[in-house]
Write an enzyme that holds these catalytic residues in place. Structure first.
Site, mmCIF file in Angstrom:
data_model
loop_
_atom_site.group_PDB
_atom_site.id
_atom_site.type_symbol
_atom_site.label_atom_id
_atom_site.label_comp_id
_atom_site.label_asym_id
_atom_site.label_seq_id
_atom_site.Cartn_x
_atom_site.Cartn_y
_atom_site.Cartn_z
ATOM 1 N N HIS A 180 -17.056 3.170 -19.912
ATOM 2 C CA HIS A 180 -17.212 3.945 -21.187
ATOM 3 C C HIS A 180 -18.114 4.508 -21.332
ATOM 4 O O HIS A 180 -18.167 5.869 -21.431
ATOM 5 C CB HIS A 180 -16.625 2.951 -22.411
ATOM 6 C CG HIS A 180 -16.369 3.827 -23.557
ATOM 7 N ND1 HIS A 180 -15.347 4.578 -23.949
ATOM 8 C CD2 HIS A 180 -17.330 4.107 -24.534
ATOM 9 C CE1 HIS A 180 -15.434 5.119 -25.041
ATOM 10 N NE2 HIS A 180 -16.717 5.222 -25.228
ATOM 11 N N GLU A 181 -19.370 3.790 -21.357
ATOM 12 C CA GLU A 181 -20.579 4.569 -21.361
ATOM 13 C C GLU A 181 -21.080 5.661 -20.360
ATOM 14 O O GLU A 181 -21.571 6.425 -20.631
ATOM 15 C CB GLU A 181 -21.738 3.355 -21.511
ATOM 16 C CG GLU A 181 -21.337 2.627 -22.766
ATOM 17 C CD GLU A 181 -21.353 3.159 -24.165
ATOM 18 O OE1 GLU A 181 -21.824 4.302 -24.318
ATOM 19 O OE2 GLU A 181 -20.740 2.716 -25.011
ATOM 20 N N HIS B 283 -19.755 9.170 -20.846
ATOM 21 C CA HIS B 283 -20.638 9.573 -21.898
ATOM 22 C C HIS B 283 -21.770 10.247 -21.136
ATOM 23 O O HIS B 283 -22.041 11.407 -21.341
ATOM 24 C CB HIS B 283 -21.034 8.994 -23.082
ATOM 25 C CG HIS B 283 -19.754 8.317 -23.946
ATOM 26 N ND1 HIS B 283 -19.206 9.439 -24.625
ATOM 27 C CD2 HIS B 283 -19.550 7.177 -24.606
ATOM 28 C CE1 HIS B 283 -18.313 8.783 -25.565
ATOM 29 N NE2 HIS B 283 -18.614 7.298 -25.536
#
Length: 364
Positions: free
Chosen positions: A17-18, A21
């Site tokens: 997820h990170e 980003h």
């Protein structure tokens, strides 16, 4: 080891997820000065040319930091490569990239599982229906039913080795609100009779608070070619995504009955550990399901989540200017406090319900 495997899966999903980003920002030339897996005290740290990378003590979380929020940053406030100075579309891509990364990862994991395990061909049914109480307050749990028990008959009607058995059991329970029903239960290779009384739901149907799973196992075959792998994975991905969205929809429309099914980190690890203990390949299904859930949760328009930030961008796009910084900060901080509070509550609640903790409490 199965618990560590489940924790590792959660850590990987957060990392994915990170990374979504982070990659979305760096690929557009947007500054990102911090990348962290986990929260709390720093265990490992590496300073890159632009970004500080850290691994922290508690792996169930992470963040990507931007110099926009760093008061000590030496980057001029009007630098076009600061996130806040980019057009709305650029910022939306960065904010939504974590959700997209989780969805892509879930699909690839499903494809990997099908490539390893095979394509489901048929389901070989056995007599009875496997059941699981939704919580310890449910009628089923109070009557003595435990997770993994098999209901062999209901009111004298045998639950045969057939796909219709769960439906037959459901109908018998729903058609007898506030009336006793007789069950034949198989618990740890022992068969015993059991009587319970379904409560009456708002729509007048009987309710005992159990989840039903057909008793049997799937038969798999080797995939014919890579195209079949990705096609079957796409169908499975679609089913999981739609089911997850519907589940969150029911949480909103029928909160009173579904709120008790919400799980926190402890229960999620517990479920993952059980799946890993049963079959290590199940960890792939676990990873895909949790990854999809993370994506859906984060896209909800709630403060402190990606969806909340996207909502601010939508407002900015509609009105031509962003909401005042103080309002945004206040909303995000309030949302963060509420989410942390809910997380702590679930962790404490679920930890006290673990068997080892219950034994310690009873021994005091």
């Amino acid at each position: 080891m199965s618990v560590l495997a489940a924790i590792a899966v959660l850590a990987i999903l957060i990392l994915v997820h990170e990374l979504g980003h982070f990659i979305a920002a760096r690929s557009q030339g947007i500054y990102a000065n911090r990348f962290s897996l986990g929260f709390g005290p720093t265990l490992l740290k590496y300073q890159g040319s632009q970004t500080e990378y850290t691994i922290r003590a508690f792996p169930l979380g992470g963040f990507v930091g931007f110099p926009d929020d760093d008061p000590d940053s030496e980057i001029p406030p009007n630098d076009p490569n600061l996130l806040r100075n980019r057009p709305i579309l650029d910022r939306a891509i960065v904010i939504s990239a974590g959700v997209i990364a989780n969805l892509i990862f879930a699909y690839l994991v499903l494809a990997l599982q099908i490539g390893i395990v095979g394509v489901p061909q048929e389901f070989q049914f056995q007599p009875g229906v496997i059941v699981k109480p939704i919580n310890e307050q449910s009628v089923a749990y109070q009557a003595g039913i435990r997770s993994g028990d098999i209901i062999l008959s209901v009111n004298g009607k045998e639950l045969l080795a057939d796909k219709s058995s769960p439906l037959l059991l459901t109908k018998e329970i729903q058609s007898h609100p506030n009336e006793q029903i007789q069950l034949q239960i198989q618990h740890e290779n022992q068969t015993k009779p059991l009587t319970l009384t379904p409560t009456e739901s708002p729509d007048g149907k009987g309710l005992v608070g159990i989840e039903l799973v057909p008793n049997g196992k799937a038969i798999y075959r080797h995939p014919q070619n890579p195209i079949e792998i990705f096609t079957v994975a796409a169908d499975r991905f679609q089913q999981l995504l739609i089911g997850t969205v519907k589940g969150f929809g029911q949480l909103v429309t029928n909160f009173q009955e579904t709120a008790s099914q919400v799980s926190g980190p402890v229960n999620i690890v517990k479920i993952g550990a059980k799946l890993a203990a049963d079959n290590s390949a199940n960890l792939l299904s676990f990873a895909a399901i949790i990854s999809i859930n993370l994506a859906v949760i984060n896209i909800l328009p709630l403060p402190a989540l990606d969806g909340g930030q996207l909502a601010f961008l939508l407002i900015e796009g509609l009105f031509g200017k962003p909401l005042p910084a103080k309002i945004q900060e206040g909303v995000m901080q309030t949302g963060l406090v509420l989410l942390l509070g809910l997380g702590i509550f679930l962790i404490v609640k679920e930890t006290t319900q673990l068997d080892v903790v219950q034994q310690l409490i009873q021994g005091l």
